[in-house]
Design a protein around this motif. Structure first.
Motif, PDB file in Angstrom:
ATOM      1  N   ILE A  91      -1.551   2.260   1.498  1.00 56.52           N
ATOM      2  CA  ILE A  91      -0.091   2.253   1.574  1.00 56.52           C
ATOM      3  C   ILE A  91       0.566   3.428   1.425  1.00 56.52           C
ATOM      4  O   ILE A  91       1.457   3.841   2.371  1.00 56.52           O
ATOM      5  CB  ILE A  91       0.510   1.411   0.099  1.00 56.52           C
ATOM      6  CG1 ILE A  91      -0.082   0.087   0.331  1.00 56.52           C
ATOM      7  CG2 ILE A  91       1.858   1.770  -0.174  1.00 56.52           C
ATOM      8  CD1 ILE A  91      -0.051  -0.607  -1.179  1.00 56.52           C
ATOM      9  N   ASN A  92      -0.266   4.638   0.852  1.00 53.58           N
ATOM     10  CA  ASN A  92       0.587   6.121   0.968  1.00 53.58           C
ATOM     11  C   ASN A  92       0.330   6.700   2.206  1.00 53.58           C
ATOM     12  O   ASN A  92       1.039   7.472   2.707  1.00 53.58           O
ATOM     13  CB  ASN A  92      -0.014   6.896  -0.114  1.00 53.58           C
ATOM     14  CG  ASN A  92       0.841   6.503  -1.594  1.00 53.58           C
ATOM     15  OD1 ASN A  92       1.973   6.309  -1.521  1.00 53.58           O
ATOM     16  ND2 ASN A  92       0.059   6.498  -2.498  1.00 53.58           N
ATOM     17  N   ALA A  93      -0.748   6.519   3.066  1.00 52.43           N
ATOM     18  CA  ALA A  93      -1.084   6.880   4.355  1.00 52.43           C
ATOM     19  C   ALA A  93       0.210   6.255   5.244  1.00 52.43           C
ATOM     20  O   ALA A  93       0.505   7.120   6.089  1.00 52.43           O
ATOM     21  CB  ALA A  93      -2.394   6.783   4.807  1.00 52.43           C
ATOM     22  N   VAL A  94       0.398   4.899   5.027  1.00 48.82           N
ATOM     23  CA  VAL A  94       1.543   4.560   6.001  1.00 48.82           C
ATOM     24  C   VAL A  94       2.705   5.182   5.774  1.00 48.82           C
ATOM     25  O   VAL A  94       3.655   5.550   6.695  1.00 48.82           O
ATOM     26  CB  VAL A  94       1.430   3.003   5.980  1.00 48.82           C
ATOM     27  CG1 VAL A  94       2.821   2.541   6.554  1.00 48.82           C
ATOM     28  CG2 VAL A  94       0.200   2.446   6.359  1.00 48.82           C
ATOM     29  N   LYS A  95       3.076   5.340   4.196  1.00 44.15           N
ATOM     30  CA  LYS A  95       4.245   5.946   3.965  1.00 44.15           C
ATOM     31  C   LYS A  95       4.268   7.331   4.409  1.00 44.15           C
ATOM     32  O   LYS A  95       5.570   7.937   5.022  1.00 44.15           O
ATOM     33  CB  LYS A  95       4.518   6.078   2.361  1.00 44.15           C
ATOM     34  CG  LYS A  95       4.846   4.822   1.619  1.00 44.15           C
ATOM     35  CD  LYS A  95       4.847   5.143   0.110  1.00 44.15           C
ATOM     36  CE  LYS A  95       5.581   3.794  -0.498  1.00 44.15           C
ATOM     37  NZ  LYS A  95       5.958   4.040  -1.917  1.00 44.15           N
ATOM     38  N   ALA A  96       3.351   8.317   4.480  1.00 49.37           N
ATOM     39  CA  ALA A  96       3.408   9.582   4.899  1.00 49.37           C
ATOM     40  C   ALA A  96       3.624   9.613   6.374  1.00 49.37           C
ATOM     41  O   ALA A  96       4.080  10.532   6.798  1.00 49.37           O
ATOM     42  CB  ALA A  96       2.049  10.401   4.461  1.00 49.37           C
ATOM     43  N   SER A  97       2.740   8.529   7.042  1.00 48.49           N
ATOM     44  CA  SER A  97       3.167   8.702   8.475  1.00 48.49           C
ATOM     45  C   SER A  97       4.481   8.373   8.909  1.00 48.49           C
ATOM     46  O   SER A  97       5.072   8.705  10.160  1.00 48.49           O
ATOM     47  CB  SER A  97       2.120   7.765   9.198  1.00 48.49           C
ATOM     48  OG  SER A  97       2.627   6.212   8.933  1.00 48.49           O
ATOM     49  N   ASN A  98       5.425   7.741   7.978  1.00 49.08           N
ATOM     50  CA  ASN A  98       6.729   7.581   8.188  1.00 49.08           C
ATOM     51  C   ASN A  98       7.635   8.608   7.401  1.00 49.08           C
ATOM     52  O   ASN A  98       8.931   8.324   7.488  1.00 49.08           O
ATOM     53  CB  ASN A  98       7.232   6.052   7.570  1.00 49.08           C
ATOM     54  CG  ASN A  98       6.704   5.251   8.512  1.00 49.08           C
ATOM     55  OD1 ASN A  98       6.339   5.207   9.557  1.00 49.08           O
ATOM     56  ND2 ASN A  98       6.193   3.861   7.723  1.00 49.08           N
ATOM     57  N   GLY A  99       6.968   9.800   7.082  1.00 52.83           N
ATOM     58  CA  GLY A  99       7.782  10.906   6.381  1.00 52.83           C
ATOM     59  C   GLY A  99       8.186  10.473   4.878  1.00 52.83           C
ATOM     60  O   GLY A  99       8.998  11.324   4.338  1.00 52.83           O
ATOM     61  N   GLU A 100       7.618   9.524   4.319  1.00 51.12           N
ATOM     62  CA  GLU A 100       8.148   9.096   3.096  1.00 51.12           C
ATOM     63  C   GLU A 100       7.249   9.853   1.876  1.00 51.12           C
ATOM     64  O   GLU A 100       6.208  10.146   2.187  1.00 51.12           O
ATOM     65  CB  GLU A 100       7.964   7.785   3.049  1.00 51.12           C
ATOM     66  CG  GLU A 100       8.826   6.749   3.936  1.00 51.12           C
ATOM     67  CD  GLU A 100       8.865   5.381   3.558  1.00 51.12           C
ATOM     68  OE1 GLU A 100       8.378   4.745   2.540  1.00 51.12           O
ATOM     69  OE2 GLU A 100       8.703   4.434   4.556  1.00 51.12           O
ATOM     70  N   ASN A 101       7.671   9.940   0.786  1.00 47.78           N
ATOM     71  CA  ASN A 101       7.006  10.429  -0.308  1.00 47.78           C
ATOM     72  C   ASN A 101       5.767   9.461  -0.831  1.00 47.78           C
ATOM     73  O   ASN A 101       6.189   8.391  -1.002  1.00 47.78           O
ATOM     74  CB  ASN A 101       7.505  11.076  -1.570  1.00 47.78           C
ATOM     75  CG  ASN A 101       8.352  12.337  -1.032  1.00 47.78           C
ATOM     76  OD1 ASN A 101       7.862  13.288  -0.396  1.00 47.78           O
ATOM     77  ND2 ASN A 101       9.592  12.537  -1.562  1.00 47.78           N
ATOM     78  N   PRO A 102       4.565   9.934  -1.263  1.00 51.07           N
ATOM     79  CA  PRO A 102       3.631   9.046  -1.715  1.00 51.07           C
ATOM     80  C   PRO A 102       4.168   8.497  -3.120  1.00 51.07           C
ATOM     81  O   PRO A 102       4.806   9.306  -3.995  1.00 51.07           O
ATOM     82  CB  PRO A 102       2.373   9.528  -1.515  1.00 51.07           C
ATOM     83  CG  PRO A 102       2.835  11.072  -1.597  1.00 51.07           C
ATOM     84  CD  PRO A 102       4.222  11.254  -0.898  1.00 51.07           C
ATOM     85  N   ASN A 103       3.478   7.310  -3.386  1.00 50.08           N
ATOM     86  CA  ASN A 103       3.612   6.771  -5.063  1.00 50.08           C
ATOM     87  C   ASN A 103       2.238   6.538  -5.579  1.00 50.08           C
ATOM     88  O   ASN A 103       1.766   5.600  -4.893  1.00 50.08           O
ATOM     89  CB  ASN A 103       4.584   5.832  -5.055  1.00 50.08           C
ATOM     90  CG  ASN A 103       4.700   5.146  -6.580  1.00 50.08           C
ATOM     91  OD1 ASN A 103       4.465   6.013  -7.372  1.00 50.08           O
ATOM     92  ND2 ASN A 103       5.070   3.969  -6.693  1.00 50.08           N
ATOM     93  N   TYR A 104       1.706   7.043  -6.510  1.00 50.82           N
ATOM     94  CA  TYR A 104       0.435   6.988  -6.934  1.00 50.82           C
ATOM     95  C   TYR A 104       0.741   6.488  -8.402  1.00 50.82           C
ATOM     96  O   TYR A 104       0.719   7.184  -9.223  1.00 50.82           O
ATOM     97  CB  TYR A 104      -0.408   8.148  -6.828  1.00 50.82           C
ATOM     98  CG  TYR A 104      -1.063   8.462  -5.541  1.00 50.82           C
ATOM     99  CD1 TYR A 104      -2.223   7.641  -5.123  1.00 50.82           C
ATOM    100  CD2 TYR A 104      -0.389   9.335  -4.702  1.00 50.82           C
ATOM    101  CE1 TYR A 104      -2.853   7.901  -3.778  1.00 50.82           C
ATOM    102  CE2 TYR A 104      -0.756   9.487  -3.416  1.00 50.82           C
ATOM    103  CZ  TYR A 104      -2.041   8.399  -2.977  1.00 50.82           C
ATOM    104  OH  TYR A 104      -2.581   8.849  -1.543  1.00 50.82           O
TER     105      TYR A 104
END
Length: 112
Positions: A91-104
């Motif tokens: 999920i966070n890899a997809v977010k990062a590819s869209n320039g979004e901040n990760p959430n763990y």
């Protein structure tokens, strides 16, 4: 001068899945990428810090769950940890590819 490298940030998130191959690579590989690139790649420090905190947190939760497995309660927790280790990095890899901040979620902030 810092450069933008969204691909490397995405790869750093995905390398957490190495846990399922090596048992510990999900912490070691992102840690190496983060340590060597945090001063060269824009936003790498933030992403890497969150990844390492998540991996360390899951390691601690895994140890506690392993101990609790002796009284059978830990098996459920181990299953939840397994799912988190599989799903959250993707999920966070997809977010990062869209320039979004990760959430763990459930991360203990060891590194600030």
């Amino acid at each position: 001068m810092m450069r933008e490298d969204n691909q490397l940030i995405v790869i750093t998130h995905i390398t957490q899945l190495a846990t399922f191959v090596t048992g510990f690579g999900g912490l070691v590989i992102p840690l190496i990428i983060w340590a060597t690139q945090k001063d060269q790649v824009l936003d790498m420090h933030e992403h890497g810090r969150k990844i390492v905190n998540f991996q360390l947190s899951m390691l601690i939760y895994g140890i506690i769950s392993g101990i609790l497995a002796l009284i059978f309660v830990g098996f459920i927790l181990l299953g939840i940890i397994f799912l988190l280790l599989l799903i959250i990095p993707i999920i966070n890899a997809v977010k990062a590819s869209n320039g979004e901040n990760p959430n763990y979620p459930l991360s203990i902030e060891f590194i600030k």
